[in-house]
Design an enzyme around this catalytic site. Structure first.
Site, PDB file in Angstrom:
ATOM      1  N   CYS A  77      17.005   2.037 -28.830  1.00 15.99           N
ATOM      2  CA  CYS A  77      16.459   3.239 -29.469  1.00 15.99           C
ATOM      3  C   CYS A  77      16.276   4.409 -28.503  1.00 15.99           C
ATOM      4  CB  CYS A  77      15.161   2.926 -30.205  1.00 15.99           C
ATOM      5  SG  CYS A  77      13.896   2.083 -29.242  1.00 15.99           S
ATOM      6  N   ASP A 279      14.471   9.373 -36.318  1.00 18.62           N
ATOM      7  CA  ASP A 279      14.210   7.972 -36.010  1.00 18.62           C
ATOM      8  C   ASP A 279      15.524   7.197 -35.887  1.00 18.62           C
ATOM      9  OD1 ASP A 279      13.286   5.387 -35.818  1.00 18.62           O
ATOM     10  OD2 ASP A 279      12.026   5.459 -37.607  1.00 18.62           O
ATOM     11  N   HIS A 281      15.823   3.969 -35.653  1.00 19.25           N
ATOM     12  CA  HIS A 281      15.643   2.570 -36.044  1.00 19.25           C
ATOM     13  C   HIS A 281      16.233   2.261 -37.417  1.00 19.25           C
ATOM     14  CE1 HIS A 281      12.461   3.302 -32.983  1.00 19.25           C
ATOM     15  NE2 HIS A 281      12.816   2.087 -32.596  1.00 19.25           N
TER      16      HIS A 281
END
Length: 397
Positions: A77, A279, A281
């Site tokens: 990430c 994000d 993820h």
């Protein structure tokens, strides 16, 4: 490693489950140096956010190093966030901050060249393969989580081999930005051997065919400035919040890398006391280059409202990013820092000094190492690259 992957599997569900719309308020939103009023500019705001390149976990790419992982789910990430910050710098460098992306709309060739830099292939200069293997030289095993400072050091080293974009990457030390060193670096073009200028390093993508079309060789090298910081011990110190938010207002802003322990986000702005972020993820399948060298870019743009989090929930370890295409942009940034950041008399977020500190080692602008390698093997030569700079100091709180 397996425990990390299993721990993070729950994060890879459909993105829409986590999204929330912006509230109906009279407040202003700042996104990478641009201000939007929610009541009147909401559509423009969302269009601006969707134009940012969005890099997420991917799966089914070629194994890193030949035998390593074929997915970065659970560990990549921060690398993806570093890619997003760098991609924004490249967009500003070639297309300008006002450039907008629209689905199914024909885009300039420079846009596709930028995107090709980040495809998950070992021969693309800022791919997950290159970043993960360059991290080995920073003491990080492939599959190990990076912090903001580590990803900054990796980007600095990889940029030395990227002649098309020709960036000067400065990563600050000890919470201090040195104006003299930056100007020396941006105006300095190391004249190493002819092998360095006509290096055998090439991305086996269209990027290598354009290494001299971006102004390489004269003038000011566009600056990517990364400032790793520790804004507290275990939690962010509230005294830094106003200065942190001011950074998103600067026209040179590339946002910030940070998040929560083992969960990295790319912060692009704020609304009140909430940070706005992209994000990584979400696990998507690997997208390769098409036969014509183009990329199906639909999955590289977040086309829904972004995430938000309370700024006090931010982990204190962050890295600010700024892009200065010309020297006047850097001079303006210095003025803004003096006015908005350094007005705090105690516990400043970072320092900006004119001259190189006398007690520091001499500053030598980074130069491409003398290696004869293709892009695929570049990251195996980390012993010949620059030594990792000293870790930044923890600010007293």
């Amino acid at each position: 490693m397996e425990s990390v992957l299993s721990k993070c599997e729950n994060q890879t569900t459909v993105l829409s489950e986590y999204l929330e719309e912006f509230p109906e308020t009279d407040g202003s939103v700042w996104i990478l140096g641009k201000q939007y009023h929610l009541k009147t500019d909401k559509s423009k705001l969302l269009l601006d956010i969707s134009a940012r390149l969005w890099f997420t976990y991917r799966r089914k790419f070629s194994p890193i190093g030949g035998t390593g992982p074929s997915s970065d789910t659970g560990w990549g990430c921060m690398l993806r966030c570093g890619q997003m910050m760098l991609a924004q710098a490249l967009i500003c460098r070639h297309l300008g901050r006002d450039w907008q992306w629209e689905k199914h709309k024909k885009q300039p060739e420079e846009y596709h060249k930028i995107l090709r830099c980040f495809i998950d292939r070992k021969d693309c200069c800022y791919s997950i393969h290159q970043m993960a293997q360059m991290g080995v030289g920073e003491g990080k095993s492939i599959g190990e989580w990076f912090g903001p400072n580590t990803v900054a050091q990796v980007l600095k080293k990889l940029a030395l081999f990227d002649e098309w974009n020709s960036l000067a990457v400065y990563v600050s030390m000890d919470n201090t930005v040195v104006i003299e060193d930056i100007k020396k670096m941006c105006w300095c073009f190391p004249q190493s051997s002819s092998a360095a200028r006509g290096s055998t390093f090439s991305h086996r993508s269209a990027l290598s065919q354009n290494k001299n079309t971006a102004g390489f060789g004269s003038g000011w090298k566009p600056l990517l400035l990364i400032i790793p910081l520790r804004l507290g011990i275990n939690h962010i110190n509230p005294i830094y919040i106003d200065a942190f938010k001011e950074c998103f207002k600067m026209p040179q802003s590339l946002g910030a890398l940070g998040g929560k322990p083992n969960n990295a986000y790319y912060f692009i702005g704020f609304l009140g006391n909430e940070l706005i972020y992209l994000d990584p993820h979400t696990t998507q399948i690997f997208i390769d280059l098409e036969e014509n060298g183009m990329v199906d870019d639909q999955s590289f743009h977040c086309q829904q409202a972004p995430h938000r989090m309370k700024i006090m929930n931010l982990d204190p370890s962050v890295a600010l990013g700024f892009f200065c295409k010309e020297e006047k942009d850097f001079d303006n940034w210095c003025s803004l820092v003096q006015k908005e950041i350094l007005k705090q008399q105690s516990l400043r977020m970072f320092e900006l000094v004119q001259n190189h500190p006398a007690h520091w080692p001499p500053f030598i602008p980074p130069a491409k190492p003398e290696v004869t390698t293709s892009g695929a093997e570049l990251i195996e030569s980390t012993d010949k690259l620059l030594e990792l700079e000293e870790e930044f100091e923890i600010l007293s709180v």
